[in-house]
Each structure stands twice: as C-alpha cells, then as structure tokens.
Design an enzyme around this catalytic site. Structure first.
Site, PDB file in Angstrom:
ATOM      1  N   CYS A 454       0.824  -1.208   0.000  1.00  0.00           N
ATOM      2  CA  CYS A 454       0.000   0.000   0.000  1.00  0.00           C
ATOM      3  C   CYS A 454       0.858   1.258   0.000  1.00  0.00           C
ATOM      4  O   CYS A 454       0.437   2.306  -0.496  1.00  0.00           O
ATOM      5  CB  CYS A 454      -0.942   0.005   1.200  1.00  0.00           C
ATOM      6  SG  CYS A 454      -0.102  -0.252   2.787  1.00  0.00           S
ATOM      7  N   HIS A 827      -1.051   0.921   7.588  1.00  0.00           N
ATOM      8  CA  HIS A 827      -1.592   0.932   6.230  1.00  0.00           C
ATOM      9  C   HIS A 827      -1.501   2.353   5.674  1.00  0.00           C
ATOM     10  O   HIS A 827      -1.589   3.326   6.414  1.00  0.00           O
ATOM     11  CB  HIS A 827      -3.055   0.463   6.261  1.00  0.00           C
ATOM     12  CG  HIS A 827      -3.717   0.433   4.917  1.00  0.00           C
ATOM     13  ND1 HIS A 827      -3.312  -0.401   3.901  1.00  0.00           N
ATOM     14  CD2 HIS A 827      -4.765   1.149   4.415  1.00  0.00           C
ATOM     15  CE1 HIS A 827      -4.089  -0.211   2.842  1.00  0.00           C
ATOM     16  NE2 HIS A 827      -4.956   0.729   3.129  1.00  0.00           N
TER      17      HIS A 827
END
Length: 996
Positions: A454, A827
């Site tokens: 990510c 994330h």
C-alpha cells in the site's frame, strides 16, 4: 360387560354421569373373568383408544386396557400378540382413509404388560424391523417423536447391528425433511419438543453404540452437501450435531476436508447449510462444529469455498444477533468469519450499513446478553478498523455508534487477528483479491495490493494525480533509454485507459524495489518515494551522458539534442533549491551552500517551542484556525533574513520576517479571510503588526503544516558539542544556521517526520499529533535583486529590489495518510485531486498564465480517496477531519502544486509543452495496442467468470426456515440485512420474530 360399556360411552349423558358408570365397569373388570369376556373388553378398549373421536373416549379405552393388562395378564398377552401388532403396524386400524394415528401410542401402552411374557422377544424382534421400516417411509415429526418415545422407553426395540446404523441414518433423513407447519408459538414449541425427542434417541443410541456415530455423520453430510435436492434440508438437523462428542471433532473434520471424492461445490453447499444452523434455538456446540469445519477448510487451503460462503452468509449470521436465544452461537461464528477473512475488506464492509442499527437495538434491549454482545462486537469492529484502515468515509457512522464502548489495545487486536487468520503465508491468498464487477463510479482505477504494498500504491496514485507530471510521462517517446520511466509510463497509461477496476503494479514494483526493502513487509512510503524519484532522475542523467557520446560522433539531430539538454523531468517537476547559511556569532562571517531537493522533511517543534511560547519563531500570517504572536520587537523585521532566538549581538543587522501563509480554508467549518497577494513580501514587512497583530489565539495544542515549515526555516543555534568550525576564526565557534528556499519546485512534496527512534523500546515510534493542512499556502522564496527588479518592472510594482523574498502560491493536491502507530506496520492510503490550470482559454496575449480563482481550486476540483483497489469520491472536509475521527490515521506526505502567476515567473522555468496540454496525451502504438488487448482480455475474463460464478453460486443453499413458506425473513422486508431494531418483534420472548 363390553356392551354395557359401549352403550355408556356412546350415550348422550353428561360426562360426569358417564364417568360414574364407567368407574363401576372398570371396578368389575378387576374381578375374575372368563377369557371370552376379556377379549371382548380388550377389543372394545382397543377400538375406543385407536378410533375414538374424542379425547374422553380415548382416555376410557386407555384405562380399560391398563386394568385388563394388570388384572388379566394371560388374556392380555394372548390378545396382544405378534400377528395383531404386525397387522396394526402394516395395515393400520380403522376404515381405509381414516387409519388411526395412535397405533404407536397403543403399542407403547401395551408393551409394559408383556415385558416378562414368553412372547416378549418375538414382539421386540418385530418392532426392531417395523420401526426401521417406518422411518424409511419418512413419517411426520409427530410420528417420529412417537417412535423415539417408544424406543427410548423400551430400548429392546431399537434395531441392532447393521440395522441399527441404517436406522440412525434413516432417522437423520427424516429429520432433514422436518418442517413446522405453523408460525404459532404453541405449535413452534411443540415442534421443537418433537425434534428434541428424535435427536435425543440418536444420542441414546450413540452413547451405547459409538460405532454408529461416524456412519450417521456421513449420512448427515451427504444430506447437507447434496446439490440435487429441490428443497433444502431442514435446519432441525442442527439438533443432531449437538450430541456428537466433541472429542470426535478433529478426526471427523480431517476426514471430511481431505476426502477427494467431495467436490468443492458439495463442500460449499454443506458449510453454507451448516452456517444456517446458527438460527436453531436450542442447539449446543453448533457454532463449534461450524468454526471447526471452516478452520479445516482453511488448513487444506480451500480459500475459494471460504470466500464464497463467507460473503454469501455473513449478513445472515449478523442478523441473528438481534435474537437473544441464538445470539451467543451466532456471535461466535461471526467473530471467526470476520477475523479469518483478512485478505479483503469485502466481508466487513457488507456489515457496515447494518452495524449502527444493531448497536442501537442492543442498547435498547438493556440485558446482560446485549451488554456482553455489544462489548464483543465493539472489539471485533476495532479489529476490522485496524486490519482494514483507509475507509474513513465508510467507518465514521460505525465509529460514532460504538464510540462509548471499550476499545481493545493493539496487542489484543494483533493477538485476535494472528490466531484466526486462514494462513500465515499472505502470498497464498494473492489470487483472491476483492471482486470488483466494474470500474469505480469515479472513473478512476485502483491498484492491487501485492502484499503490504500500500505504501507504493499510495505514492503511485499521488504521482498519477499530479497531472503535469503524468502528461509528461505519457508523452515520452519510445526508445528513450529510460527503462524504469518506461514502466511508469505503461503503468500510468493503464491507470488512464484500462477497463479493469484495478490493475496489478507487479512489474513496476519489481523494477522500482529498493534493494534493502524486505519482501512482504510494510515499508516507509516517503523512503520509497525518495528512492523512486532519485532512480528516475539518475536514469535520465545517464541517458544524457549517452547523448554526449552520440553527439561527439554527430549521430544526433538538433531536435534530439535540444531535448536532452534540458533538465531531467524529475528536476522540472519536483526539484527545488535551498540555500543553507551558517553565520559565526563571533566574527559574523557567513558561509553558504546551495543544494537541490525533491522534498522537504519537516520535523515537529519540541514541546517548549509551541505556538505562543516565549521563543520567537518565524512569523506566520494566519487565516483560519492557526495564529501566532507578533514579534516583541518590530524593529527586527527589517533588512535581513535572520531572525534571532536571543537578543541581538552588537553590530548585528535587524531581521525581517519570512512569511509562510495559508490561503483559503484550512478547516471547512470555519470562515477564512484570504489575504491578497499584496499582504506579503515587501508590503507585509513594512507594517508587520497590521498583518497579524490583531488576530486571536488558536488552540494551545494545535499544530499546522505552517508551524512545521516555519520551524524548518527558522535559525538553529549551533553551540556546545555542535559548535561550528569557522574558517575565518580558524576555531570552533557558536553559530546560527538557517535554510532559505531559493527556487520553489513545481510540485512541492512535504514529509512530516512522524517517526522517531525510541531508545527505551528500541523501536521507531510515531508522533500522532493532529496537524491541520492548509488547502493553499504561500512559500517564501529568496530571489536575487536582479530577479526582484525584473518582476517589479514587469508588474510595475512600487516595491524596491531590496526585498529579498517573494511568495509562491501552492495548492494542495495529494495527502498520503498513514494508519497505525509504527512505520513497520499499519496501512497507507491517499486523498488526491487534480490541480490544473483551470482557465485554458482567454489567456493574456503576453502569454502570462491567468491563475484560477481560489474558489475554483478549493471547491470545484473533486477530491478522491485511493485505498488500494478501492477508489471513491471524497472531500477536503474528510481530509481535514480524518485524524479527529481516527487518531492513528495521520497525514504523512503532502503534495502541493505551484500555482502559475506573477510570483512564480522568475522562480520556475517553463514546463514542457506536453505538461501544459489540455486534454489527454497521445500514446505510442505499442502501448495503445497493449491496453486494447488487455481490455479485450478483461471482457473475456468477465464473461467466463460470470458463467463460472453462476454455476458455483447456484449450488449455494438458500436459508430455510423450519416452517412452511420459509424462503424469506420477516425483517428483510423493511431493512437490508434484517437488522432493524423492531424487526419481527425482536424481544427474547418473541418466537414470531425469531428467524431460523
């Protein structure tokens, strides 16, 4: 006597009168009586019991039978013979079409009087065969319950040997066809009682004969895995599983999941029907068996089955939390389904619309069960927030619903996620990405996460949304000797023109991978961005060196030569220049060094350097929520870029401010008052107090990007161990060091240094401070007197050339957000918008670009949220508030685009023509053909998947209720997912609303 009794029973006398007469007959029956008379009375009592049209008649028949069985055992045994019983069981009793339903009750009643007779064994043998035959005929739940009652009271009649196994299997078949014919509460209770009697018989048999258990379970699995049945088997089968010893669970599950003869469709059908069993109200251990089978499937890597079943059933399981009677088991299954479904957010996101309503319903219920379930549900939700961050727009309503409930700590969350994952090898789930039927409604394309990538996806999307850079990359010609840039061009082209909802950046990842990065581990997106830009820059420089050699051999045209003589694309788009000056505080000698940068790394000021503190910082002219005190001595604001932290040294020139200003709206809820461009530079320096002296203070603990920039640009005192070696003094001296921007980049990248090393824990910790982000800012850039004079002449400005700083306006275009508390975990996702020159027509004839208005840039440009494969519409309000709602989600890397205008003319060389083109650049032939072929391939894949999925899903069982007309839930009519608080009555005492 039989005639008298029959006449009394059939008479029209009141029952109390009849009862007195019957009593006399019964008392007389206790006396010695001839055989013929006994037979007559037994025949009459049998007739009354089996064909009596009233309960009263059947009761009289029962009493007479019991008296004769007790007082005339020999005659009763002779009457109650094998031939007679066989006739009853096979032919029934009474006229054709009106056969008695009480035959089994009659046999059970009579058996107690012949248990010690010589004919008992013959009767038992007969019944062992007949009860097997009966269950093979699939009797009703009521009749099955009577068989079970008979065999439970007289276990001698239970079939033995192979017949016993067959009997258990056929009894399970019967249960699989049970349906409740009424929705009335009394009827439902009666049905449940009947089912429990039947399953209780199986428990009794299994206790004494364990060898019958596995064949019975095999038959059960055959029933629930069948894809040929028109009607789904009854959920009453759940009552069977509760009596299987748990010590057999591991072996049973292992055999099932390793049986090659069981197809995926059969297994998916079976587990789907088992999950429906959570609605069975009185079962025990059902949730344990469901979870065990799910874990067994994960152990043999049947991930496609698990995914299909979870996505199709999880909303149904969730809806059962409304009903206290099945809540505990449903919650256990839900917890495992969610905590194990870690490769994708799909399952959790299916529940998002229903969670607030369920939470409200549980709070309203106000019971111990509801309170316990709320706490467990909140823990589950926070685990999902942690695992699937980056969806603030979707999570805000859910977060609001559970805000008053306890929040688990991170160790607890990691423990739950770690112990429930299907597999510890993330690459095993790489092919099971979220299914996206079509492109996002935004028209943008997502990027597939290839295993903690990510960080790369967020950076690529931010670079892609930098439209000038994107256009320049897409306009690169073939054979440019830049392999990494060519891969980026292909990636951008697919993001621009692919029909897929998301594409895989695998090829670009392998080409741009920093060699020190650990595969599969989370990385720092800022570190990746620096490495990527440096690689692209060095690659183009290498091409220029190749050009020099070719030029020497005169093999290049002038056009190509002109192309290669320009700066690299990275320098044009992201390159800026900074002057670092160090002044010796003894001799006042100043040494300077100019260096280039592609991003500014902004440290957080220490706590004692907070806003409004006693220490002076570089002044910030505030609009919106951030404010700063004016300097104590206005005389320090003239003549030099230096700003002191201590009183002035003798003969030291005074210092004017270097202004970093926000523009537009930093917080959408508060009204801002944008300053005109005349409020900066020379004019601001002339009257500094008028610029910010009347502003109110902001919140004491607030931080803004402006504070960090000002801290970055403020002088640093070099003392003690950090003393500066002054060449003029030829010794170590106290000094001041200051950084000044001398050339503003076209795209300004700001990295907020949130990660610092904690020597106590030996880990990098994260600064979670909420930092407000201005949608526009003015950056002070130092210019030479010649440049200043040139600008003033062109703009006919009255200001003299002695003002050394000019303000360059930047518009926010991307924010990369890190969710988590460590750089090694968490994330990344990003918010982006395309900042372009929004006034393509009507430009002045002198070619000076006409800047877009603040309103156009602030409100007319759409924001998007990029989170791996998911792309959604967003807003600057969401960007501003994300940390307020989710404290671990903090802005990390910011992209600003320089606004064209008079401030930037001397600072920024013209962009390449390709970057200024309005409309999409044309791609070279090979790239267009590759995109076209892939789009055709994607359509073919979609058609094939649709066909396969239709065949696959058709095998998924519907969720049967265990009464008739059972294909829909009452609470599904008014609310998606059946989670309305008022659905079906809902309360713990309501059977009408309980959905099975």
């Amino acid at each position: 006597m039989d005639k008298i009794l029959e006449a009394v029973v059939m008479s029209s006398y009141p029952n109390n009168v009849k009862q007195g007469l019957v009593r006399r007959v019964i008392e007389a029956a206790k006396q010695p009586m001839d055989s013929e008379q006994c037979w007559s009375m037994l025949e009459l009592s049998t007739k009354l019991y089996l064909t009596g049209d009233t309960k009263y008649k059947r009761e009289i028949g029962k009493e007479v039978l019991e008296v004769y069985g007790h007082y005339h055992p020999e005659e009763f045994e002779e009457f109650f013979n094998v031939r007679f019983l066989l006739s009853l069981l096979q032919e029934g009793y009474g006229p054709l079409g009106k056969r008695s339903h009480y035959v089994l009750d009659y046999i059970q009643l009579g058996l107690q009087f012949v248990l010690e007779s010589p004919s008992a064994n013959s009767i038992f043998s007969l019944l062992r065969i007949e009860v097997l035959r009966k269950v093979c005929e699939r009797p009703s739940p009521k009749q099955c319950a009577k068989i079970s009652k008979l065999l439970t009271q007289h276990p001698q009649c239970i079939p033995v040997g192979k017949h016993q196994v067959l009997f258990c299997q056929q009894l399970i078949r019967c249960i699989g066809q049970f349906q409740c014919v009424s929705e009335g509460e009394e009827d439902i209770m009666e049905f449940l009682e009947q089912v429990n009697k039947v399953s209780g018989l199986l428990q009794r048999i299994w206790r004494t004969q364990t060898s019958a258990i596995l064949p019975s379970l095999k038959e059960l699995f055959t029933i629930i895995s069948s894809t040929e049945e028109q009607e789904a088997p009854s959920n009453a089968l759940a009552s069977v599983v509760q009596f299987v010893p748990l010590e057999l669970m591991d072996g049973v599950i292992r055999n099932l999941t390793n049986d090659d003869s069981i197809t995926d469709v059969q297994m998916m059908t079976a587990i789907g029907r088992m999950i429906d069993w959570v609605s069975w109200p009185l079962g025990k251990n059902i949730d344990k068996w469901i979870i065990a089978l799910l874990k067994g499937l994960a152990a043999v890597k049947k991930f496609s089955i698990l995914i299909e079943v979870t996505l199709s059933k999880i909303e149904k399981v969730f809806s059962k939390l409304l009903y206290p009677i099945v809540r505990e088991g449903a919650l256990s299954v839900l917890q495992y389904m969610l905590l194990s479904f870690q490769h994708s957010h799909e399952a959790f996101h299916l529940l998002l619309p229903h969670i607030p309503r369920l939470v409200a319903s549980l709070k309203k219920e106000d019971s111990n069960s509801a309170a316990s379930s709320l706490e467990q549900l909140a823990e589950l939700i926070h685990c999902m927030f942690f695992r699937f961050s980056g969806f603030p727009d979707l999570y805000e309503p859910v977060l609001e619903a559970v805000k008053a409930l306890p929040i688990p700590n991170e160790d607890r969350i990691k423990h739950l996620l770690g112990q429930n994952a299907w597999t510890s090898q993330k690459n095993e789930l790489a092919c099971f990405y979220p299914r996206l039927a079509s492109k996002s409604e935004t028209g943008k394309i997502g990027l597939i996460n290839l295993g903690n990538t990510c960080y790369m996806n967020s950076i690529i999307q931010s670079l892609f949304m930098a439209s000038d850079f994107r256009h320049s990359v897409l306009n690169l010609t073939e054979g440019n000797s830049q392999p990494l840039m060519t891969k980026l061009q292909w990636l951008f082209a697919f993001l621009e023109h692919s029909q897929r909802p998301a594409i895989s950046p695998e090829s670009f990842l392998s080409a741009s991978w920093p060699p020190w990065f650990t595969p599969g581990a989370q990385q720092d997106c800022s570190e990746y961005l620096k490495y990527l830009l440096d690689r692209l820059h060095e690659e183009e420089k290498t091409g220029k060196r190749i050009y020099q050699k070719l030029k020497e051999s005169s093999l290049m045209s002038q056009a190509v030569e002109h192309h290669y003589l320009n700066k690299t694309l990275i320098e044009k788009m992201f390159g800026g220049k900074m002057m670092t000056k160090i002044r010796c505080l003894k001799c006042l000698n100043v040494s300077s060094r100019e260096e280039t940068f592609t991003d500014l790394s902004l440290a957080f000021p220490p706590p004692d350097r907070h806003l409004g503190g006693s220490t002076s910082v570089l002044p910030v002219e505030e609009i919106g929520p951030q404010f700063i005190e004016p300097p104590e001595n206005p005389s320090q604001l003239t003549g030099s870029p230096w700003i002191r932290r201590k009183p002035p040294v003798a003969e030291e020139p005074a210092a004017p401010p270097v202004l970093v200003e926000p523009l537009g709206f930093q917080e959408p809820r508060e009204q801002a008052n944008p300053l005109s461009s005349d409020a900066v530079g020379v004019d601001a320096a002339k009257d500094p107090l008028s610029a910010f002296g009347e502003q109110a203070r902001g919140p004491k603990d607030s931080r803004s990007v402006l504070d960090l920039i000002n801290y970055f640009l403020s002088p640093e005192r070099l003392t003690a161990e950090n003393k500066y070696h002054c060449e003029k003094c030829a010794s170590l001296q106290d000094a001041e060091k200051v950084a000044e921007l001398t050339e503003g980049p076209h795209y300004l990248i700001l990295t907020l240094l949130r990660f610092s090393f904690d020597p106590r824990t030996m880990k990098r910790k994260k600064i979670l401070d909420n930092v407000s982000i201005p949608v526009m800012l003015k950056l002070p850039v130092l210019v030479s007197p010649e440049e200043t004079e040139d600008v003033c002449r062109r703009e006919k400005d009255r200001a003299g050339p002695e003002s050394g700083f000019m303000s360059v306006v930047y518009d926010l275009c991307s924010v990369v957000v890190h969710s988590g508390i460590s750089s090694e975990s968490g994330h990344y996702y990003c918010y982006s918008r395309e900042c372009t020159d929004t006034v393509p027509h009507g430009q002045p004839r002198d070619g000076t670009p006409k800047p877009a208005s603040d309103k156009q840039l602030d409100f007319e440009i759409q924001w998007y949220l990029f989170n791996d494969t998911r792309v959604s519409f967003s807003s600057f309000e969401s960007v501003s508030n994300v940390t307020s709602f989710f404290p671990k989600d903090t802005a990390y890397v910011l992209f600003y685009r320089q606004r064209p205008g008079r401030q930037s003319c001397p600072l920024h060389e013209a962009l390449p023509e390709a970057g200024r083109l309005h409309g999409e650049p044309s791609l070279h032939k090979d790239l267009m053909e590759a995109i076209s072929k892939d789009n055709i391939l994607y359509l073919q894949e979609q058609e094939k998947e649709a066909r396969n999925r239709a065949a696959y899903i058709s095998a998924l069982p519907k969720s049967p209720l265990w009464w008739r007309d059972s294909d829909r839930d009452k609470d599904d009519d008014n609310s998606s997912g059946g989670c309305s608080p008022a659905a079906g009555g809902g309360g713990s005492g309501s059977f009408h609303g309980l959905v099975f």
